[in-house]
Scaffold this motif. Structure first.
Motif, PDB file in Angstrom:
ATOM      1  N   TYR A  65      54.370  66.689  -3.496  1.00 48.74           N
ATOM      2  CA  TYR A  65      53.792  65.745  -4.460  1.00 48.74           C
ATOM      3  C   TYR A  65      53.078  66.515  -5.580  1.00 48.74           C
ATOM      4  O   TYR A  65      53.256  66.220  -6.761  1.00 48.74           O
ATOM      5  CB  TYR A  65      52.821  64.817  -3.720  1.00 48.74           C
ATOM      6  N   ARG A  66      52.300  67.517  -5.170  1.00 50.35           N
ATOM      7  CA  ARG A  66      51.551  68.276  -6.191  1.00 50.35           C
ATOM      8  C   ARG A  66      52.507  69.022  -7.113  1.00 50.35           C
ATOM      9  O   ARG A  66      52.275  69.108  -8.322  1.00 50.35           O
ATOM     10  CB  ARG A  66      50.589  69.254  -5.502  1.00 50.35           C
ATOM     11  N   THR A  70      52.037  66.298 -10.173  1.00 48.26           N
ATOM     12  CA  THR A  70      50.719  66.547 -10.765  1.00 48.26           C
ATOM     13  C   THR A  70      50.816  67.670 -11.792  1.00 48.26           C
ATOM     14  O   THR A  70      51.604  68.611 -11.637  1.00 48.26           O
ATOM     15  CB  THR A  70      49.646  66.943  -9.713  1.00 48.26           C
ATOM     16  N   THR A  72      48.522  69.946 -12.523  1.00 44.21           N
ATOM     17  CA  THR A  72      48.041  71.218 -11.966  1.00 44.21           C
ATOM     18  C   THR A  72      49.126  71.903 -11.151  1.00 44.21           C
ATOM     19  O   THR A  72      49.318  73.119 -11.249  1.00 44.21           O
ATOM     20  CB  THR A  72      46.819  70.986 -11.054  1.00 44.21           C
TER      21      THR A  72
ATOM     22  N   VAL B 184      40.832  68.707 -10.785  1.00 41.65           N
ATOM     23  CA  VAL B 184      42.036  69.546 -10.695  1.00 41.65           C
ATOM     24  C   VAL B 184      42.548  69.666  -9.261  1.00 41.65           C
ATOM     25  O   VAL B 184      43.742  69.555  -9.009  1.00 41.65           O
ATOM     26  CB  VAL B 184      41.737  70.955 -11.275  1.00 41.65           C
ATOM     27  N   ARG B 188      39.016  66.037  -5.762  1.00 42.43           N
ATOM     28  CA  ARG B 188      39.343  64.659  -6.146  1.00 42.43           C
ATOM     29  C   ARG B 188      39.111  63.684  -4.998  1.00 42.43           C
ATOM     30  O   ARG B 188      39.083  62.476  -5.203  1.00 42.43           O
ATOM     31  CB  ARG B 188      40.820  64.557  -6.550  1.00 42.43           C
TER      32      ARG B 188
END
Lengths: 432, 219
Positions: A65-66, A70, A72, B184, B188
């Motif tokens: 997912y990251r 995302t 980042t 970041v 979170r």
């Protein structure tokens, strides 16, 4: 493993990129890697390998997912451990998400944050299903249900023969001479369902429930074709296939004009039909859906059946199927039925919402390649049973029955495994 | 206003903005649409999820790991205290009033000293224990260290901020770094923790698992 194609990867990532609601995004962003979930997982506790820690299972999906969803993760993948979806990753996911988790949800309750780890594991399985990477053994079970209407591929003729044999057998017993096992009868109050393991391996549990129906003077029927309560689509992660299987029962209720669909003693089948089924189908049911345990309890509470607990004199313990209790809210319902049916009841420790999975959930019984692991993680359950000193273990789930029977043999527990219908039928007091 | 205070303020605004966007996204995505027939109460499930279900006696992650659990609680209390103090210190009249109460500053510093130690303990545990090291990645260490340093410098601010420009500069720059980094990485969870508790309460409440059912009289 063959190299993953772009189409495969895109199909898997679509699940992460287009969430249906805020649940997925929430749980993928919530784990803090505290590591305190390890002790609540039977795989991690017994096999002592870091890869089985629930947080690591979440991390597999969350790292993808990251990487793909995302900013980042796209810019600084090493900072947030954002991983590529490649062959190595897919192999790790298959091994751990299919072969190293029963989706029992015990870790969820004990997670310090409240991450729905079992849900994330299923999302991981959905991704693998989207890539066509479901273990062949598990997929074969689903395919059998899709192609024949039941997960064991039992031909209708064989099923009907078994039912007729059970009916004749039951009618030879005193008090049940007029009891029947109706097939395809229209307009009944109850359409009853079975785990195909019952006609195949445990036919006595069918006649046990038939006796209860007879004693309660219930208007009921079985379908000769669509009687399978199981839905391994819950485990293979393919919602489309799960929907087709759910539709089998849905359409059969309408066809036979039954008022209530009663889910036989199968934990995951009950969950997949009662709770997930409408979501697979994309519509609410037009009829009532209940588990057989709730129905039996109605009979007991209303006096439609009379029980004599003394008829089950041996010490009895209860194994809580994860999908009926922790994920189904039937904690007290199971206890009511068992306590009414036996004279000497003892709880396992821990039990109820904290109970350990038997090890057979999550499709593990269908995936023979993980048999060794499955029996090893069952050691916890075996020790729990041994500590109770019980001679009978009752559980309203045929997958659990199977796993517990194997555990009894493997760990030399010398206990009998029974369903709730069986123990209730044994305690029935028939009016003369 | 000093430049370092402006930097910290800007970082805080950026942090609130980005986290606000995360929050808006959750709202936009909405709650799960469950078509099954509800058996329990979502409201009661969510309430239970955020109260009794969080008690240490309800979670193995707490009662089987009491020292770590306790350190984590104290650590998080320290973070929230530090956040509160940051807001107060950004308001000059409140800042002056706070530093006029030496006993209060000393008390707050003592509390932050304990929470900072807890932060370092958790940080070193992550480094020393093999299974924790294998579970962790760079973001875990940066996040842990950032929040621990935030508390350490809030502690120093309580002790020296009234009279030390050096401490002031360092304090506000550490705050700025934390606010910049918070949206970041895993920090979170400041937002997603509450969302997770909601979803868990929704799931279990819908199915009548939470709140736990009372024992029926079986006699």
């Amino acid at each position: 493993m063959n190299k993953l194609t772009k189409a495969q990867i895109d199909a898997a990532l679509k699940l992460l990129k287009m969430p249906a609601d805020s649940k997925l995004v929430t749980h993928l962003n919530a784990c803090v890697h505290c590591g305190l979930c390890g002790t609540s997982c039977m795989y991690y506790t017994t096999l002592k390998e870091p890869r089985y820690m629930p947080a690591r299972k979440v991390e597999m999906v969350a790292s993808l997912y990251r990487r793909y969803c995302t900013l980042t993760g796209k810019i600084f993948p090493h900072l947030v451990h954002a991983r590529e979806l490649d062959e190595q990753m897919a192999e790790e996911m298959i091994d751990v998400l299919f072969g190293g988790c029963t989706m029992c949800g015990r870790c969820v309750k004990h997670c310090s944050i409240g991450v729905d780890i079992a849900y994330i594991v299923r999302v991981g399985r959905q991704m693998l299903a989207a890539m066509g990477l479901v273990p062949a053994t598990l997929q074969a079970t689903v395919d059998a249900a899709l192609n024949t209407g039941n997960n064991m591929g039992i031909p209708t003729e064989e099923f009907v023969d078994t039912i007729q044999w059970m009916e004749e057998d039951m009618q030879s017993e005193e008090g049940f001479e007029k009891a029947t096992i109706p097939l395809d009868k229209e307009g009944c109050h109850v359409l009853y369902t079975l785990n195909p393991r019952e006609p195949k391996f445990f036919p006595l549990s069918i006649s046990a429930m038939a006796k209860v129906f007879y004693a309660a003077k219930e208007s009921w029927t079985l379908s000769s074709t669509m009687y399978d309560v199981t839905n391994y689509g819950l485990f293979n992660g393919n919602n489309e296939q799960a929907g087709v299987i759910a539709k089998h029962l849905h359409d059969e209720v309408l066809k036979l004009k039954a008022e209530t669909l009663i889910l036989g003693e199968c934990g995951h089948g009950s969950r997949a039909t009662r709770w997930e089924g409408p979501n697979y189908l994309g519509q609410a049911y037009e009829f009532e859906v209940r588990t057989v345990v709730e129905l039996i309890n109605d009979y007991i509470r209303s006096g439609r059946i009379k029980l004599n607990p003394a008829l089950n004199a041996e010490k009895v313990t209860l194994h809580d199927p994860c999908n009926l209790v922790r994920n189904g809210g039937l904690l007290q319902e199971l206890r009511f039925a068992v306590r009414q049916s036996c004279a000497d009841f003892v709880e396992m420790n821990p039990c109820g919402n904290d109970n350990y999975c038997c090890g057979g959930g999550g499709g593990q019984l269908a995936m023979s390649e993980y048999n060794e692991r499955r029996l090893k993680i069952g050691e916890i359950k075996a020790n729990q049973i041994r500590a109770t000193g019980a001679k009978v273990v009752v559980t309203p789930c045929h997958n659990c029955v199977d796993q517990l029977t194997q555990l009894s043999h493997h760990y030399k527990l010398n206990v009998k495994i029974k369903t709730i219908a069986e123990i209730v039928a044994d305690a029935l007091v028939m009016e003369k | 206003m000093d430049w370092y205070r402006i930097v910290a303020l800007c970082a805080a605004c950026y942090c609130v903005l980005v986290m606000g966007l995360h929050f808006l996204r959750l709202i936009r995505l909405g709650k799960p649409k469950d078509l099954s027939r509800k058996s329990g109460s979502v409201a009661k499930g969510v309430a239970y999820s955020n109260t009794a279900a969080m008690m240490p006696n309800q979670k193995e992650s707490a009662y089987m790991h009491l020292p770590t659990y306790a350190a984590g609680i104290v650590f998080h209390l320290g973070i929230f205290l530090s956040l509160l103090l940051f807001i107060l210190l950004m308001i000059p009249p409140v800042e002056a009033w706070l530093f006029s109460l030496e006993w209060l500053c000393a008390l707050l510093a003592a509390c932050l000293c304990v929470s900072t130690v807890c932060g370092f303990v958790l940080f070193f545990k992550r480094i020393i224990k093999k299974e924790m090291r294998e579970l962790s990645h760079l973001d875990d260490f940066v996040s842990n260290l950032s929040t621990t340093m935030f508390q350490l410098f809030t502690l120093l601010a309580m002790c020296y901020l009234g009279g030390s420009r050096c401490v002031s500069t360092a304090y506000y720059l550490v705050c700025a770094w934390l606010f910049f980094y918070l949206p970041v990485g895993k920090l979170r969870h400041l937002l997603y923790y509450f969302a997770a508790r909601y979803h868990l309460g929704f799931f279990y409440g819908w199915r009548n698992v939470w709140p736990p059912q009372k024992k029926e009289n079986h006699e």
